[in-house]
Design a protein around this motif. Structure first.
Motif, PDB file in Angstrom:
ATOM      1  N   GLU A  85       0.853  -1.184   0.000  1.00  0.00           N
ATOM      2  CA  GLU A  85       0.000   0.000   0.000  1.00  0.00           C
ATOM      3  C   GLU A  85       0.898   1.246   0.000  1.00  0.00           C
ATOM      4  O   GLU A  85       1.798   1.346   0.840  1.00  0.00           O
ATOM      5  N   CYS A  87      -0.088   4.157   0.828  1.00  0.00           N
ATOM      6  CA  CYS A  87      -0.535   4.991   1.938  1.00  0.00           C
ATOM      7  C   CYS A  87      -1.579   4.208   2.730  1.00  0.00           C
ATOM      8  O   CYS A  87      -2.106   3.207   2.255  1.00  0.00           O
ATOM      9  N   ARG A  88      -1.892   4.664   3.921  1.00  0.00           N
ATOM     10  CA  ARG A  88      -2.861   3.969   4.761  1.00  0.00           C
ATOM     11  C   ARG A  88      -4.272   4.419   4.395  1.00  0.00           C
ATOM     12  O   ARG A  88      -4.564   5.599   4.354  1.00  0.00           O
ATOM     13  N   ARG A  89      -5.149   3.434   4.137  1.00  0.00           N
ATOM     14  CA  ARG A  89      -6.531   3.744   3.797  1.00  0.00           C
ATOM     15  C   ARG A  89      -7.511   2.815   4.521  1.00  0.00           C
ATOM     16  O   ARG A  89      -8.578   2.536   4.026  1.00  0.00           O
ATOM     17  N   TYR A 247      -4.465   4.086  -5.608  1.00  0.00           N
ATOM     18  CA  TYR A 247      -4.849   3.688  -4.248  1.00  0.00           C
ATOM     19  C   TYR A 247      -5.224   4.874  -3.358  1.00  0.00           C
ATOM     20  O   TYR A 247      -6.193   4.797  -2.589  1.00  0.00           O
ATOM     21  N   PRO A 248      -4.497   5.998  -3.437  1.00  0.00           N
ATOM     22  CA  PRO A 248      -4.868   7.149  -2.599  1.00  0.00           C
ATOM     23  C   PRO A 248      -6.266   7.697  -2.891  1.00  0.00           C
ATOM     24  O   PRO A 248      -6.823   8.440  -2.071  1.00  0.00           O
ATOM     25  N   CYS A 250      -8.879   5.879  -2.974  1.00  0.00           N
ATOM     26  CA  CYS A 250      -9.834   5.063  -2.222  1.00  0.00           C
ATOM     27  C   CYS A 250     -10.296   5.773  -0.950  1.00  0.00           C
ATOM     28  O   CYS A 250      -9.511   6.464  -0.282  1.00  0.00           O
ATOM     29  N   GLU A 251     -11.549   5.577  -0.624  1.00  0.00           N
ATOM     30  CA  GLU A 251     -12.096   6.109   0.611  1.00  0.00           C
ATOM     31  C   GLU A 251     -11.391   5.462   1.810  1.00  0.00           C
ATOM     32  O   GLU A 251     -11.111   4.267   1.811  1.00  0.00           O
ATOM     33  N   ASN A 252     -11.114   6.259   2.821  1.00  0.00           N
ATOM     34  CA  ASN A 252     -10.487   5.761   4.051  1.00  0.00           C
ATOM     35  C   ASN A 252     -11.593   5.204   4.950  1.00  0.00           C
ATOM     36  O   ASN A 252     -12.245   5.950   5.682  1.00  0.00           O
TER      37      ASN A 252
END
Length: 355
Positions: A85, A87-89, A247-248, A250-252
């Protein structure tokens, strides 16, 4: 028990530093030998799934910065199955990503998803339960989550309310989910325990890959479209670049909010195999063999005098002597020493974040 259709997904992207100074954002708890048994929590996670699926069907989703640690600790996993990933999502995008990746490779896959930093003390019973649930999801369009039979009115876990009036005809251990409940206050937790129909939410999910992909298409269509658009390049050398870019978007959001609380065919399998999410030093103490005075010791040479209800974690020290403490954490790692009341351990986070 193991079949070529069974796949294991391990979510290992967390950056938690609750066990500071032992764990840090650079080396989170899943990559540490927290229990002092010679295996990290990530390695222990794979150990307890032995026999569930072949090694070539194991996937790990992690933060890009931890990919080399995962490969070092789990050399048996195909390098292409360590998904990074950018970033964290939260868990929904994580699960969506690996689900589309698995579906391209094996459209009939049956999948179990697990966190990487939990502890299970009865691995035999754990494997029996997981295998039983995989058989169930392989024959149905159901989504199954494991519910831990609560041993105390815990306020630190989410709960699953089950409809225990009728079990599934296909599996007498599996019941429909009535509702998911957030972490309760102490009074509510007491009511949950007395009702017998509430279980701790362990965050372990089982489903067929078609079921979960279709669920994303229905309940999170925007997220589904992101991964649908990448199908041609999934599994190729262009995958990481595309993931880094898309990927960024995407909704968290957690998979609980995104899918579990919305889908209709949701089931729970109540289980009891000695589970803990090891979210606190107190929970580590509960999982550690204790002496007559309630102390847990993890380290090569620890001597305690007039000391009660403490957790001592000093694996890097030649000799440790503690006298006169009651209800404390004593932990050392790489030249940093922590001495803190167990009742005040939530304050450790501010020190960890200041590192």
């Amino acid at each position: 028990m193991a079949t070529s259709r069974n796949h294991l997904v391990v979510m290992a992207g967390g950056i938690g530093s609750r066990f500071w100074p032992m764990s840090t954002t650079e080396n989170p708890k899943q990559f540490i030998d927290v229990l002092g048994v010679g295996r990290t929590l990530l390695q222990l996670t794979l150990d307890r799934f032995e026999g569930i699926c072949p090694p070539e069907n194991i996937w790990v989703v992690t933060n890009a910065r931890y990919a080399s640690i995962v490969h070092e600790q789990l050399p048996e996993i195909p390098i292409g199955h360590i998904l990074c990933e950018p970033c964290r999502r939260n868990t929904a995008p994580c699960i969506a990503y690996v689900s589309w990746r698995i579906k391209k490779q094996d459209p009939k896959a049956n999948v179990v998803v697990t966190p990487s930093d939990h502890v299970v003390t009865n691995a035999t019973e754990f494997r029996r339960v997981v295998a039983s649930c995989l058989k169930f999801t392989g024959e149905t369009d159901a989504i199954v989550t494991l519910g831990m039979k609560p041993t105390r009115p815990e306020t630190g876990y989410g709960y699953i309310q089950a409809d225990l009036t009728t079990s599934s005809p296909r599996n007498k251990e599996i019941y429909r989910v009535d509702s998911f409940r957030e972490k309760p206050d102490a009074e509510t937790a007491e009511k949950y325990i007395k009702s017998k129909s509430y279980f701790w939410n362990a965050g372990i999910f089982i489903w067929s890959v078609n079921t979960i992909v279709n669920a994303f298409r229905v309940y999170k269509p925007a997220m589904a479209k992101i991964f649908e658009s990448m199908i041609p390049i999934l599994g190729t050398d262009k995958e990481q670049e595309a993931i880094d870019q898309r990927y960024p978007e995407c909704e968290n959001i957690s998979v609980d909010y995104a899918i579990m609380e919305k889908a209709s065919e949701i089931f729970v399998c109540p289980a009891d195999f000695g589970w803990s999410d090891l979210g606190t030093w107190g929970s580590l103490l509960a999982q550690t063999p204790r002496d007559l005075y309630g102390n847990g010791k993890i380290g090569p040479n620890i001597s305690l005098y007039d000391t009660h209800n403490c957790i001592i974690h000093t694996t890097g020290e030649k000799k440790v002597v503690v006298q006169g403490l009651d209800g404390f954490i004593v932990a050392e790692k790489n030249g940093t020493l922590l001495i803190c009341k167990l009742s005040e351990e939530q304050k450790i986070k501010q020190f960890a974040e200041g590192e």
